[in-house]
Design an enzyme around this catalytic site. Structure first.
Site, PDB file in Angstrom:
ATOM      1  CD  GLU A   1      17.462   0.442  -0.254  1.00 20.35           C
ATOM      2  OE1 GLU A   1      16.261  -0.067   0.356  1.00 20.35           O
ATOM      3  OE2 GLU A   1      18.489   0.269  -0.064  1.00 20.35           O
TER       4      GLU A   1
ATOM      5  NE  ARG B   1      -3.817   0.932   2.722  1.00 21.00           N
ATOM      6  CZ  ARG B   1      -3.784   1.494   4.027  1.00 21.00           C
ATOM      7  NH1 ARG B   1      -2.902   0.943   4.794  1.00 21.00           N
ATOM      8  NH2 ARG B   1      -4.444   2.515   4.141  1.00 21.00           N
ATOM      9  CB  ILE B   2       1.296   3.970  -2.359  1.00 22.66           C
ATOM     10  CG1 ILE B   2       1.981   3.098  -3.326  1.00 22.66           C
ATOM     11  CG2 ILE B   2       1.942   5.313  -2.504  1.00 22.66           C
ATOM     12  CD1 ILE B   2       3.320   2.609  -3.176  1.00 22.66           C
TER      13      ILE B   2
HETATM   14 MO1  MOS Z   1      20.159   1.810   2.678  1.00 17.77          MO
HETATM   15  S1  MOS Z   1      21.865   1.194   1.602  1.00 17.77           S
HETATM   16  O1  MOS Z   1      19.814   0.557   3.504  1.00 17.77           O
HETATM   17  O2  MOS Z   1      20.577   3.189   3.592  1.00 17.77           O
END
Ligand code: MOS
Length: 758
Positions: free
Chosen positions: A723, A646-647
């Site tokens: 990420e 969920r955003i």
């Molecule tokens: Mo991220 S490389 O776990 O700050």
């Protein structure tokens, strides 16, 4: 209790300032940041502040035999020059110096010994009343070394690699299945390719900085750029032999970190040494060049072998990697695991080794391991698709894993198929002519490529406290870090939404070890962790308010169950008859208490979570335009579809993915720290020589989220978006360059000389 609560107020629809989960909420700290009101670690005003400047070792390996500091000491305003032969006597520093080096707690402990482990190692600290004097004096320090032969060349010494001393479930290669080598030998279609990626550096805008304030009684208040105050404090206490209660850590604002703030950097250790020595406030700020003197994404060599049947069914997957580490510590990351979690394959083998070199210990950098490890896998898949005469997307769908292949666990949620479909459609992938060099516009060749992305979806232990005041304000407190991702905003939004109060009435308190404990911000798990803790605390608070509201004489909520009420628009009301509502702060006022408080301690259910493979997914499609004469690559279009649970905040989540794509473009085309192997040191140590994408490098970026809800990863249904945006991008660009030119580039960054026609 007062009677006026009987008089129900008319309930207005959600008005200005009210937010709900999923809304696009601008950063609550945005104004403070753009107006310069936000104070970063190097900007904290302190009376009588002392400035430290660091001198770094000029050799890659050896011993310091003498430090000539007389000239530096003679500079007006210089208070002291510290090095291993001139250590401070303060009893509070005895533990630091007497326990020697400790690479498992901090990457390097400056000033404790005469050994030089890498070029750039901090070896001298100059303390002065003014920054200019400290820096000038640092330039006057001369050091005599006993130089030893060094090794910094991964490709040259690759044969000397060895198994890491320690691997965990995530960093270990995937559990082997079947007989990958035999299956590879027997299969009709195969790819066997080697890949290389140079070291990368984090380069956040904000330089690493610490301001350590020495207080009466030896207490220390520390402003430091890092990704977790509690974690930083734990390591500091251990290294200095201090009680954690003596240290208050604040990382109020962080101007980007990308992993460089996961562990304390040497500026903090040196500021601590200076402050305990002088019993004054000391600040140490690294220069941009010094940002290249600690952890980085390691250089890595990889080999991927893929084999398939005629119909595209993967028969063998072999993924080998050799990553750089330092002589003093083993750095490992999640490089090969993705080959065991992304595609179905019955014959699987991985091998992950490290090569110790005379360089700083590497460090996690945005999507550590995945950014490196997914690149060869996703390029090899593209090569295999071409060998089979199959569309690269079709090949991926043919081998779509419904269960995680290596662990044989079900996914907690996996909407990768939907990501492929959405991104392909938005990109117009069905229009692609598979033939390389088939598209041209003006002087440029045009190429289309795609790749998959995958990252872990973790949750960590976290605590939070929420306090609702009778004046309507809601305080949210947790020692979470906001490294520029929007964490504070998301926490405000979650609390405002849970209690139905306007966003501007929420005060978020984060980044301070006097607040309830939170984990270090890392692995894109902060919202699933601290967000869930805040949500848990809000639920407890809602229950308190409801119990009170229910007990009021004549309350419309009398006899209701908690599940039957909702907190909306500053009111608590019955879901089925929203007109039956009580104004929140009046309920509180009626109770006579000044405030209502709830605390929540989130402890992830590791047994339950461990039954599932937990990951976020993405599909990335891109278009490049290449001038072959110049070797220039323009990434003119990137379409990314992400499934990350969920955003919570549509705006900051999108920003994270946008930033991730830019990061991926940097990895693909620009970023790579060059090493002078003769001297054994990094040579592209500033932003003139270390290239990152700039505005002119970025064209159309199209981000969408596939609806997903994962209650195994978090009670919010959220996974994480920090990420994933960067993943798959470099491979998609490499694949697009191949499609444009017919040239397969397997080394990063893909600079013009590699792209240029021979
Ligand atoms: Mo991220 S490389 O776990 O700050």
């Amino acid at each position: 209790m007062s009677d006026h609560l009987h008089e129900l107020q008319p309930v207005a629809p959600l008005g200005e300032g009210y937010v709900t989960t999923g809304d696009a909420v601008p950063r609550i700290d945005g104004r403070a940041k753009v107006t310069g009101q936000a104070r970063y670690a190097a900007e904290i005003a302190v009376d009588g502040l002392v400035h430290g400047a660091v001198v770094n070792a000029a050799i890659a390996r050896g011993r310091i035999v003498a430090v000539h500091d007389q000239e530096a000491r003679a500079v007006p305003g210089v208070l002291d020059v510290l090095w291993h032969g001139h250590r401070p006597e303060a009893p509070q520093l005895a533990h630091y110096f007497e326990t020697g080096e400790d690479f498992s707690t901090v990457p390097v402990k400056p000033l404790v010994g005469d050994r030089v482990h890498y070029a750039g190692q901090p070896v001298v600290l100059v303390l002065a009343q003014r920054w200019e004097a400290a820096r000038y004096a640092a330039g006057l320090v001369r050091i005599d070394y006993e130089v030893e032969a060094h090794e910094t060349d991964l490709l040259r010494h690759r044969a000397d690699s060895r198994a890491p001393r320690e691997l965990d479930e995530d960093t270990a290669p995937p559990k082997p299945r079947g007989d990958a080598d035999a299956a590879f030998a027997a299969a009709p279609f195969k790819i066997d390719a080697e890949f290389h990626q140079g070291a990368e550096h984090h380069n956040p805008m904000e330089l690493h900085a610490s301001t350590v304030i020495f207080e009466e009684g030896g207490r220390l208040t520390i402003h430091d750029k890092n990704q977790g105050g509690y974690g930083t404090r734990r390591r500091l206490a251990k290294v200095f032999g201090l009680d954690e209660s003596q240290l208050t850590l604040l990382n109020t604002f962080v101007g980007g970190a990308f992993g460089s703030g996961l562990r304390p950097q040497y500026n903090l250790l040196l500021a601590m040494v200076g402050a305990l020595h002088l019993r004054r406030a000391v600040r140490v700020v690294l220069t941009r060049q010094q940002m290249f003197t600690f952890g980085h994404r390691p250089e890595i060599w990889q080999r991927v072998r893929l084999a398939a049947e005629r119909d595209g069914t993967l028969k063998a997957l072999i993924h080998e990697a050799v990553g750089e580490t330092s002589r003093v510590d083993d750095y490992t990351e999640m490089v090969t695991r993705w080959s065991g979690t992304l595609y179905r394959c019955e014959n699987l083998r991985g091998d992950y080794r490290v090569l110790p070199l005379d360089l700083p210990t590497p460090l996690d950098m945005r999507a550590p391991g995945a950014a490196s490890g997914l690149f060869p896998l996703e390029v090899a898949m593209d090569e295999l698709a071409h060998a089979l005469g199959m569309d690269p997307l079709t090949l991926r769908l043919r081998n779509y894993a419904e269960r995680a292949p290596a662990s044989d666990k079900p996914y907690s949620s996996k909407k990768l198929r939907e990501c492929y479909a959405l991104a392909a459609q938005r990109f117009g992938w069905s229009q692609r002519d598979p033939k390389p060099r088939s598209m041209r516009e003006g002087d440029e060749l045009v190429g289309w490529g795609m790749a998959s992305g995958q990252w872990i979806a973790e949750q960590e232990e976290a605590q939070a406290r929420v306090v609702l005041h009778t004046d309507g304000h809601l305080d949210v407190a947790t020692a979470a870090s906001d490294i520029g991702t929007g964490t504070a905003t998301v926490l405000a939004q979650l609390a405002a939404s849970a209690l139905g109060v306007p966003l501007q009435d929420v005060r978020v308190h984060i980044a301070d070890t006097r607040l309830p404990e939170a984990p270090t911000e890392g692995g894109s798990s902060h919202v699933a962790s601290v967000g869930s803790a805040v949500d848990g605390a809000c639920e407890k608070l809602r229950k308190k308010v409801w119990q009170l509201a229910r007990a009021i004489a004549g309350s419309p909520l009398a006899g209701s169950k908690l599940a039957e009420v909702e907190f909306v628009g500053g009111r608590v009301r019955l879901r089925k008859s929203p007109g039956d509502a009580l104004v929140l702060h009046e309920v509180l006022a009626a109770s006579g208490a000044g405030q209502f408080e709830a605390h929540f301690h989130l402890e992830p259910d590791e047994d339950e979570q461990g039954r599932y493979e937990r990951a976020v997914h993405s599909a990335v499609f891109c278009e490049v335009r290449i001038d072959e004469a110049m070797g220039t690559v323009r990434v003119t279009r990137v379409v990314s579809a992400v499934a990350a649970g969920r955003i919570i905040n549509a705006l900051t989540a999108r920003s994270q993915v946008l930033g991730g794509i830019v990061w991926g473009i940097g990895q693909a085309l620009h970023e790579g720290t060059l090493i002078d192997h003769a001297l054994g040191r990094f040579m592209t140590v500033d932003l003139a020589n270390y290239h990152v994408p700039v505005n002119a490098d970025i064209h159309t970026l199209d981000v969408s989220f596939v609806p997903e809800d994962d209650r195994i990863v978090s009670r919010l249904g959220a996974k994480g978006v920090g990420e994933i945006g960067a993943l798959g991008v470099a491979a998609a660009i490499s694949n697009a360059i191949w499609h444009a030119t017919g040239r397969r580039i397997r080394t990063l960054p893909m600079t013009p000389e590699k792209v240029m026609a021979p």
